[in-house]
Motif scaffolding. Structure first.
Motif, PDB file in Angstrom:
ATOM      1  N   THR A   1       0.839  -1.188   0.000  1.00 37.36           N
ATOM      2  CA  THR A   1       0.000   0.000   0.000  1.00 37.36           C
ATOM      3  C   THR A   1       0.877   1.241   0.000  1.00 37.36           C
ATOM      4  OG1 THR A   1      -0.093   0.059   2.404  1.00 37.36           O
ATOM      5  CG2 THR A   1      -1.840  -1.152   1.288  1.00 37.36           C
ATOM      6  N   GLN A   2       0.414   2.261  -0.674  1.00 33.34           N
ATOM      7  CA  GLN A   2       1.171   3.509  -0.731  1.00 33.34           C
ATOM      8  C   GLN A   2       0.939   4.296   0.554  1.00 33.34           C
ATOM      9  OE1 GLN A   2       0.441   5.873  -4.166  1.00 33.34           O
ATOM     10  NE2 GLN A   2       1.868   7.450  -3.561  1.00 33.34           N
ATOM     11  N   ARG A   3       2.006   4.823   1.105  1.00 33.31           N
ATOM     12  CA  ARG A   3       1.909   5.611   2.323  1.00 33.31           C
ATOM     13  C   ARG A   3       1.410   7.001   1.983  1.00 33.31           C
ATOM     14  NH1 ARG A   3       7.743   3.650   4.234  1.00 33.31           N
ATOM     15  NH2 ARG A   3       7.128   1.644   5.048  1.00 33.31           N
ATOM     16  N   GLU A   4       0.542   7.527   2.848  1.00 33.60           N
ATOM     17  CA  GLU A   4       0.007   8.859   2.615  1.00 33.60           C
ATOM     18  C   GLU A   4       1.090   9.899   2.874  1.00 33.60           C
ATOM     19  OE1 GLU A   4      -3.746  11.686   3.837  1.00 33.60           O
ATOM     20  OE2 GLU A   4      -3.450   9.799   4.887  1.00 33.60           O
ATOM     21  N   ARG A   5       1.252  10.808   1.933  1.00 32.54           N
ATOM     22  CA  ARG A   5       2.274  11.853   2.009  1.00 32.54           C
ATOM     23  C   ARG A   5       1.610  13.218   2.019  1.00 32.54           C
ATOM     24  NH1 ARG A   5       5.739   8.662  -2.440  1.00 32.54           N
ATOM     25  NH2 ARG A   5       6.586   7.123  -1.000  1.00 32.54           N
ATOM     26  N   LEU A   6       2.167  14.115   2.826  1.00 26.63           N
ATOM     27  CA  LEU A   6       1.603  15.450   2.966  1.00 26.63           C
ATOM     28  C   LEU A   6       2.665  16.510   2.675  1.00 26.63           C
ATOM     29  CD1 LEU A   6      -0.253  15.000   6.389  1.00 26.63           C
ATOM     30  CD2 LEU A   6      -1.188  14.679   4.101  1.00 26.63           C
ATOM     31  N   THR A   7       2.217  17.637   2.144  1.00 33.62           N
ATOM     32  CA  THR A   7       3.099  18.794   1.969  1.00 33.62           C
ATOM     33  C   THR A   7       3.372  19.414   3.336  1.00 33.62           C
ATOM     34  OG1 THR A   7       1.280  20.346   1.743  1.00 33.62           O
ATOM     35  CG2 THR A   7       2.091  19.307  -0.293  1.00 33.62           C
ATOM     36  N   THR A   8       4.258  20.381   3.379  1.00 32.93           N
ATOM     37  CA  THR A   8       4.551  21.058   4.645  1.00 32.93           C
ATOM     38  C   THR A   8       3.298  21.698   5.222  1.00 32.93           C
ATOM     39  OG1 THR A   8       6.831  21.472   3.961  1.00 32.93           O
ATOM     40  CG2 THR A   8       5.972  22.838   5.747  1.00 32.93           C
ATOM     41  N   ALA A   9       2.521  22.375   4.390  1.00 28.38           N
ATOM     42  CA  ALA A   9       1.293  23.027   4.874  1.00 28.38           C
ATOM     43  C   ALA A   9       0.302  21.986   5.413  1.00 28.38           C
ATOM     44  CB  ALA A   9       0.653  23.838   3.753  1.00 28.38           C
ATOM     45  N   GLN A  10       0.149  20.880   4.711  1.00 29.93           N
ATOM     46  CA  GLN A  10      -0.766  19.832   5.158  1.00 29.93           C
ATOM     47  C   GLN A  10      -0.276  19.186   6.446  1.00 29.93           C
ATOM     48  OE1 GLN A  10      -0.500  17.618   1.511  1.00 29.93           O
ATOM     49  NE2 GLN A  10      -2.578  18.216   0.874  1.00 29.93           N
ATOM     50  N   ALA A  11       1.036  18.942   6.531  1.00 25.96           N
ATOM     51  CA  ALA A  11       1.612  18.337   7.731  1.00 25.96           C
ATOM     52  C   ALA A  11       1.445  19.270   8.925  1.00 25.96           C
ATOM     53  CB  ALA A  11       3.085  18.016   7.506  1.00 25.96           C
ATOM     54  N   ALA A  12       1.644  20.552   8.712  1.00 27.74           N
ATOM     55  CA  ALA A  12       1.464  21.525   9.790  1.00 27.74           C
ATOM     56  C   ALA A  12       0.027  21.493  10.301  1.00 27.74           C
ATOM     57  CB  ALA A  12       1.818  22.926   9.295  1.00 27.74           C
ATOM     58  N   GLN A  13      -0.917  21.476   9.397  1.00 30.70           N
ATOM     59  CA  GLN A  13      -2.326  21.420   9.790  1.00 30.70           C
ATOM     60  C   GLN A  13      -2.617  20.112  10.533  1.00 30.70           C
ATOM     61  OE1 GLN A  13      -5.097  21.798   6.559  1.00 30.70           O
ATOM     62  NE2 GLN A  13      -6.824  22.079   7.926  1.00 30.70           N
ATOM     63  N   TYR A  14      -2.082  19.026  10.058  1.00 27.57           N
ATOM     64  CA  TYR A  14      -2.278  17.710  10.679  1.00 27.57           C
ATOM     65  C   TYR A  14      -1.778  17.709  12.123  1.00 27.57           C
ATOM     66  CZ  TYR A  14      -1.956  12.606  11.208  1.00 27.57           C
ATOM     67  OH  TYR A  14      -2.081  11.309  11.647  1.00 27.57           O
ATOM     68  N   LEU A  15      -0.645  18.392  12.371  1.00 31.83           N
ATOM     69  CA  LEU A  15      -0.052  18.424  13.710  1.00 31.83           C
ATOM     70  C   LEU A  15      -0.552  19.588  14.570  1.00 31.83           C
ATOM     71  CD1 LEU A  15       3.658  17.605  12.816  1.00 31.83           C
ATOM     72  CD2 LEU A  15       2.003  16.082  13.925  1.00 31.83           C
ATOM     73  N   GLY A  16      -1.309  20.494  13.968  1.00 30.89           N
ATOM     74  CA  GLY A  16      -1.795  21.650  14.718  1.00 30.89           C
ATOM     75  C   GLY A  16      -0.724  22.709  14.920  1.00 30.89           C
ATOM     76  N   LEU A  17       0.201  22.805  13.982  1.00 28.61           N
ATOM     77  CA  LEU A  17       1.286  23.780  14.029  1.00 28.61           C
ATOM     78  C   LEU A  17       1.158  24.723  12.836  1.00 28.61           C
ATOM     79  CD1 LEU A  17       4.208  21.276  14.722  1.00 28.61           C
ATOM     80  CD2 LEU A  17       3.017  22.685  16.402  1.00 28.61           C
ATOM     81  N   SER A  18       1.955  25.789  12.850  1.00 24.76           N
ATOM     82  CA  SER A  18       1.976  26.669  11.685  1.00 24.76           C
ATOM     83  C   SER A  18       2.973  26.128  10.666  1.00 24.76           C
ATOM     84  CB  SER A  18       2.377  28.094  12.090  1.00 24.76           C
ATOM     85  OG  SER A  18       3.749  28.151  12.414  1.00 24.76           O
ATOM     86  N   GLN A  19       2.798  26.537   9.432  1.00 21.11           N
ATOM     87  CA  GLN A  19       3.734  26.127   8.385  1.00 21.11           C
ATOM     88  C   GLN A  19       5.125  26.666   8.699  1.00 21.11           C
ATOM     89  OE1 GLN A  19       2.383  26.683   4.377  1.00 21.11           O
ATOM     90  NE2 GLN A  19       4.421  26.461   3.513  1.00 21.11           N
ATOM     91  N   ARG A  20       5.193  27.872   9.240  1.00 18.79           N
ATOM     92  CA  ARG A  20       6.483  28.466   9.597  1.00 18.79           C
ATOM     93  C   ARG A  20       7.185  27.647  10.678  1.00 18.79           C
ATOM     94  NH1 ARG A  20      10.942  29.808   8.440  1.00 18.79           N
ATOM     95  NH2 ARG A  20      11.977  31.388   9.612  1.00 18.79           N
ATOM     96  N   GLN A  21       6.430  27.132  11.658  1.00 14.74           N
ATOM     97  CA  GLN A  21       7.023  26.281  12.692  1.00 14.74           C
ATOM     98  C   GLN A  21       7.625  25.029  12.068  1.00 14.74           C
ATOM     99  OE1 GLN A  21       3.383  26.291  15.221  1.00 14.74           O
ATOM    100  NE2 GLN A  21       4.868  26.273  16.893  1.00 14.74           N
ATOM    101  N   MET A  22       6.911  24.437  11.121  1.00 13.06           N
ATOM    102  CA  MET A  22       7.412  23.241  10.441  1.00 13.06           C
ATOM    103  C   MET A  22       8.713  23.561   9.705  1.00 13.06           C
ATOM    104  SD  MET A  22       5.345  20.695  11.069  1.00 13.06           S
ATOM    105  CE  MET A  22       5.700  19.509   9.801  1.00 13.06           C
ATOM    106  N   GLU A  23       8.739  24.698   9.024  1.00 15.42           N
ATOM    107  CA  GLU A  23       9.939  25.095   8.274  1.00 15.42           C
ATOM    108  C   GLU A  23      11.120  25.326   9.216  1.00 15.42           C
ATOM    109  OE1 GLU A  23       8.279  28.455   6.303  1.00 15.42           O
ATOM    110  OE2 GLU A  23       7.354  27.245   4.719  1.00 15.42           O
ATOM    111  N   ARG A  24      10.858  25.964  10.364  1.00 18.18           N
ATOM    112  CA  ARG A  24      11.917  26.208  11.340  1.00 18.18           C
ATOM    113  C   ARG A  24      12.449  24.904  11.913  1.00 18.18           C
ATOM    114  NH1 ARG A  24       9.019  29.598  14.959  1.00 18.18           N
ATOM    115  NH2 ARG A  24       8.238  30.953  13.371  1.00 18.18           N
ATOM    116  N   MET A  25      11.552  24.001  12.271  1.00 22.36           N
ATOM    117  CA  MET A  25      11.980  22.710  12.823  1.00 22.36           C
ATOM    118  C   MET A  25      12.795  21.936  11.796  1.00 22.36           C
ATOM    119  SD  MET A  25       8.860  21.307  15.209  1.00 22.36           S
ATOM    120  CE  MET A  25       7.706  21.149  13.874  1.00 22.36           C
TER     121      MET A  25
END
Length: 63
Positions: free
Chosen positions: A2-26
């Motif tokens: 099965t293919q693993r679900e992949r998310l963009t930075t913006a989608q991943a940030a939303q999934y984790l409840g963080l901002s996109q900028r926080q994801m970029e900084r991390m």
């Protein structure tokens, strides 16, 4: 397989409840979830697998 679900930075940030900028900084600081480039071009997006986001979030519990 099965293919693993992949998310963009913006989608991943939303999934984790963080901002996109926080994801970029991390990502820049090397402290965030595992990520990968979705191609060889300089403008290829950074992507995250949902399973890696879940593992990272579980490891952060209680911190």
């Amino acid at each position: 397989m099965t293919q693993r679900e992949r998310l963009t930075t913006a989608q991943a940030a939303q999934y984790l409840g963080l901002s996109q900028r926080q994801m970029e900084r991390m990502r820049a600081d090397g402290v965030g979830p595992i990520w990968f480039k979705a191609g060889d071009a300089i403008n290829s997006p950074c992507m995250y697998e949902v399973t890696d986001l879940d593992v990272w979030a579980r490891q952060r519990k209680g911190k």
